[in-house]
Design a protein around this motif. Structure first.
Motif, PDB file in Angstrom:
ATOM      1  N   THR A  36      35.399  16.000  -4.862  1.00  0.00           N
ATOM      2  CA  THR A  36      36.802  15.628  -4.669  1.00  0.00           C
ATOM      3  C   THR A  36      37.557  16.689  -3.875  1.00  0.00           C
ATOM      4  N   LEU A  37      38.691  16.278  -3.355  1.00  0.00           N
ATOM      5  CA  LEU A  37      39.499  17.174  -2.537  1.00  0.00           C
ATOM      6  C   LEU A  37      39.909  18.423  -3.317  1.00  0.00           C
ATOM      7  N   ALA A  38      40.233  18.263  -4.607  1.00  0.00           N
ATOM      8  CA  ALA A  38      40.679  19.399  -5.412  1.00  0.00           C
ATOM      9  C   ALA A  38      39.568  20.402  -5.681  1.00  0.00           C
ATOM     10  N   GLU A  39      38.321  20.013  -5.407  1.00  0.00           N
ATOM     11  CA  GLU A  39      37.183  20.914  -5.624  1.00  0.00           C
ATOM     12  C   GLU A  39      36.729  21.593  -4.336  1.00  0.00           C
ATOM     13  N   ARG A  40      37.347  21.253  -3.216  1.00  0.00           N
ATOM     14  CA  ARG A  40      36.935  21.807  -1.923  1.00  0.00           C
ATOM     15  C   ARG A  40      37.860  22.951  -1.496  1.00  0.00           C
ATOM     16  N   PRO A  41      37.301  24.041  -1.010  1.00  0.00           N
ATOM     17  CA  PRO A  41      38.156  25.119  -0.479  1.00  0.00           C
ATOM     18  C   PRO A  41      38.820  24.671   0.813  1.00  0.00           C
ATOM     19  N   VAL A  42      39.963  25.236   1.105  1.00  0.00           N
ATOM     20  CA  VAL A  42      40.711  24.892   2.310  1.00  0.00           C
ATOM     21  C   VAL A  42      40.357  25.852   3.430  1.00  0.00           C
ATOM     22  N   ASP A  43      40.116  25.325   4.607  1.00  0.00           N
ATOM     23  CA  ASP A  43      39.812  26.156   5.770  1.00  0.00           C
ATOM     24  C   ASP A  43      41.081  26.884   6.193  1.00  0.00           C
ATOM     25  N   PRO A  44      41.121  28.217   6.100  1.00  0.00           N
ATOM     26  CA  PRO A  44      42.346  28.951   6.462  1.00  0.00           C
ATOM     27  C   PRO A  44      42.733  28.782   7.928  1.00  0.00           C
ATOM     28  N   LYS A  45      41.746  28.457   8.793  1.00  0.00           N
ATOM     29  CA  LYS A  45      42.054  28.272  10.206  1.00  0.00           C
ATOM     30  C   LYS A  45      42.884  27.006  10.437  1.00  0.00           C
ATOM     31  N   SER A  46      42.678  26.030   9.566  1.00  0.00           N
ATOM     32  CA  SER A  46      43.426  24.783   9.731  1.00  0.00           C
ATOM     33  C   SER A  46      44.836  24.877   9.153  1.00  0.00           C
ATOM     34  N   HIS A  47      45.066  25.880   8.299  1.00  0.00           N
ATOM     35  CA  HIS A  47      46.394  26.075   7.706  1.00  0.00           C
ATOM     36  C   HIS A  47      46.731  27.573   7.718  1.00  0.00           C
ATOM     37  N   PRO A  48      46.927  28.136   8.900  1.00  0.00           N
ATOM     38  CA  PRO A  48      47.147  29.593   9.003  1.00  0.00           C
ATOM     39  C   PRO A  48      48.403  30.082   8.305  1.00  0.00           C
ATOM     40  N   ASP A  49      49.372  29.200   8.066  1.00  0.00           N
ATOM     41  CA  ASP A  49      50.634  29.610   7.455  1.00  0.00           C
ATOM     42  C   ASP A  49      50.633  29.478   5.936  1.00  0.00           C
ATOM     43  N   TRP A  50      49.589  28.927   5.376  1.00  0.00           N
ATOM     44  CA  TRP A  50      49.560  28.732   3.933  1.00  0.00           C
ATOM     45  C   TRP A  50      49.332  30.059   3.205  1.00  0.00           C
ATOM     46  N   PRO A  51      49.977  30.267   2.065  1.00  0.00           N
ATOM     47  CA  PRO A  51      49.688  31.471   1.276  1.00  0.00           C
ATOM     48  C   PRO A  51      48.258  31.430   0.741  1.00  0.00           C
ATOM     49  N   ARG A  52      47.703  32.603   0.490  1.00  0.00           N
ATOM     50  CA  ARG A  52      46.298  32.704   0.095  1.00  0.00           C
ATOM     51  C   ARG A  52      45.985  31.902  -1.163  1.00  0.00           C
ATOM     52  N   GLU A  53      46.935  31.844  -2.115  1.00  0.00           N
ATOM     53  CA  GLU A  53      46.655  31.155  -3.373  1.00  0.00           C
ATOM     54  C   GLU A  53      46.471  29.652  -3.199  1.00  0.00           C
ATOM     55  N   LEU A  54      46.930  29.099  -2.069  1.00  0.00           N
ATOM     56  CA  LEU A  54      46.765  27.669  -1.837  1.00  0.00           C
ATOM     57  C   LEU A  54      45.483  27.339  -1.076  1.00  0.00           C
ATOM     58  N   LEU A  55      44.715  28.348  -0.720  1.00  0.00           N
ATOM     59  CA  LEU A  55      43.486  28.130   0.035  1.00  0.00           C
ATOM     60  C   LEU A  55      42.261  27.995  -0.862  1.00  0.00           C
ATOM     61  N   VAL A  56      42.441  28.210  -2.141  1.00  0.00           N
ATOM     62  CA  VAL A  56      41.336  28.054  -3.090  1.00  0.00           C
ATOM     63  C   VAL A  56      41.413  26.657  -3.695  1.00  0.00           C
ATOM     64  N   PRO A  57      40.287  26.096  -4.143  1.00  0.00           N
ATOM     65  CA  PRO A  57      40.310  24.753  -4.736  1.00  0.00           C
ATOM     66  C   PRO A  57      41.239  24.683  -5.941  1.00  0.00           C
ATOM     67  N   GLY A  58      41.975  23.612  -6.041  1.00  0.00           N
ATOM     68  CA  GLY A  58      42.905  23.451  -7.149  1.00  0.00           C
ATOM     69  C   GLY A  58      43.730  22.188  -6.987  1.00  0.00           C
ATOM     70  N   SER A  59      44.724  22.034  -7.844  1.00  0.00           N
ATOM     71  CA  SER A  59      45.539  20.834  -7.821  1.00  0.00           C
ATOM     72  C   SER A  59      46.897  21.135  -8.444  1.00  0.00           C
ATOM     73  N   ILE A  60      47.784  20.135  -8.417  1.00  0.00           N
ATOM     74  CA  ILE A  60      49.138  20.280  -8.918  1.00  0.00           C
ATOM     75  C   ILE A  60      49.192  19.923 -10.404  1.00  0.00           C
ATOM     76  N   MET A  61      49.891  20.769 -11.177  1.00  0.00           N
ATOM     77  CA  MET A  61      50.047  20.523 -12.604  1.00  0.00           C
ATOM     78  C   MET A  61      51.495  20.712 -13.025  1.00  0.00           C
ATOM     79  N   PHE A  62      51.856  20.029 -14.108  1.00  0.00           N
ATOM     80  CA  PHE A  62      53.152  20.246 -14.734  1.00  0.00           C
ATOM     81  C   PHE A  62      53.041  21.455 -15.653  1.00  0.00           C
TER      82      PHE A  62
END
Length: 357
Positions: free
Chosen positions: A117-143
């Motif tokens: 699933t998407l939440a289990e895949r790491p994010v390519d930092p090259k495709s999102h150079p402006d994203w903070p580092r904590e958003l480049l690791v696999p994860g998802s949104i929680m309350f």
């Protein structure tokens, strides 16, 4: 002062507001009647908690109900602007899952295909150079409940590293014992991959709303979430979001599927529990024109701004919807959800566009 002439659910919300104020001062406000109601509700839950999460049978319509063709007034002119305008829609008959796709069902798909699933895949930092580092690791949104009693810190939704369908509450959690709960942290492509694996589709918004009405027509109301006495008949938030949930329905988070009464088509949890994906691209509002089997706008017609993520329509509300926040637990209610975003209160169900033999 709470008027005795107001509907019960209004009186309940206002009474909870008094309790919330007391809560802010470290006081507790729970009546003996509320305790008794919760005990009665626990007794009602027993049967659904024993369900394995896997429908019986292995045919192509296993676990589904047939919704006959019909015409209905889609949308609402009395609630949120994005639900306007009411218009006449006809849909052909179709099959739809009786309940939201469960963890057990989704695991069966993963075991058979190896899908990630998407939440289990790491994010390519090259495709999102402006994203903070904590958003480049696999994860998802929680309350995440607010730290202050007034709920004024505003950080209710947080990106949690390690949150995914296997670990719905974060890295220390699991789905063991929750096989019959709806699968969550599912992005649009994840839901679509599961549906295609079964030879099915995701419902259009028109199909979903027609099915959610359960054979009823007319202007949308709150009766899908509350009975005439104000008793919860769907898994929503009772109390003042985000600081106080009285859990009158018996659940603070997701509930096992089928713990609440089915609608007129035998469908469970069309309202509450978790939001559900539809296949329609989102735009605010509906056309006034009548339609047959509408599939929503084309993406190109939305003129999505550069860098803006495209969104689909999600329906039904969730266990986090309350009267003072969200309140989208009606068939006509709708919200946008980014295709590539998953969350702890978002799941789906599938449809099969076949006639009933």
């Amino acid at each position: 002062m709470v008027s005795l002439n107001w509907p019960l659910w209004v009186r309940s919300v206002l009474a909870v507001g008094v309790c919330a104020a007391a809560f802010a001062g470290a006081m507790i406000c729970v009546s003996a009647t509320e305790v008794t109601k919760k005990q009665e509700r626990k007794a009602e839950i027993g049967s659904c908690a024993a369900y394995s999460g896997l429908p019986l049978g292995d045919g192509e319509t296993a676990g589904m109900s047939f919704v006959p063709a019909g015409t209905f007034a889609m949308g609402s002119d009395q609630h949120q602007p994005e639900e306007r305008f009411t218009h006449i829609v006809r849909v052909d008959g179709f099959w739809i899952d009786r309940h939201e796709v469960t963890n057990a069902q989704f695991k069966k798909f993963i075991d058979a295909t190896g899908y990630v699933t998407l939440a289990e895949r790491p994010v390519d930092p090259k495709s999102h150079p402006d994203w903070p580092r904590e958003l480049l690791v696999p994860g998802s949104i929680m309350f995440v409940p607010p730290k202050d009693a007034k709920g004024e810190d505003g950080r209710w939704w947080q990106y949690v590293a390690g949150a995914n369908w296997r670990q719905p509450g974060g890295p220390a959690s699991s789905i063991v014992g929750k096989e019959n709960h709806p699968v969550v942290h599912i992005a649009y492509d994840d839901a679509l991959a599961y549906a295609k694996w079964l030879g099915r589709s995701l419902p259009t918004e028109a199909q979903w709303e027609f099915a959610a009405r359960g054979g009823r027509d007319g202007e949308d109301d709150w009766s899908s979430a509350f009975d005439p006495e104000g008793k919860p008949i769907a898994n929503t938030w009772q109390g003042i979001f985000p600081v106080l949930n009285t859990n009158d329905d018996g659940f603070a988070e997701t509930a096992p599927v089928g713990c609440f009464p089915p609608n007129g088509y035998g469908l469970y949890d069309m309202i509450g529990n978790v939001w559900e994906w539809t296949s329609d691209w989102y735009r605010s509002g509906h056309s006034k024109a009548a339609a047959t089997n509408p599939i929503g706008p084309e993406r190109v017609s939305l003129r999505i701004a550069q860098g803006q993520t495209a969104s689909r329509v999600i329906k039904g509300g969730s266990y986090l919807c309350s009267m003072n926040y969200c309140s989208r637990y009606r068939p006509a209610a709708r919200q946008p959800q980014e295709n590539d975003l998953s969350a702890a209160h978002l799941g789906f169900r599938t449809v099969l566009n076949r006639p009933n033999p």
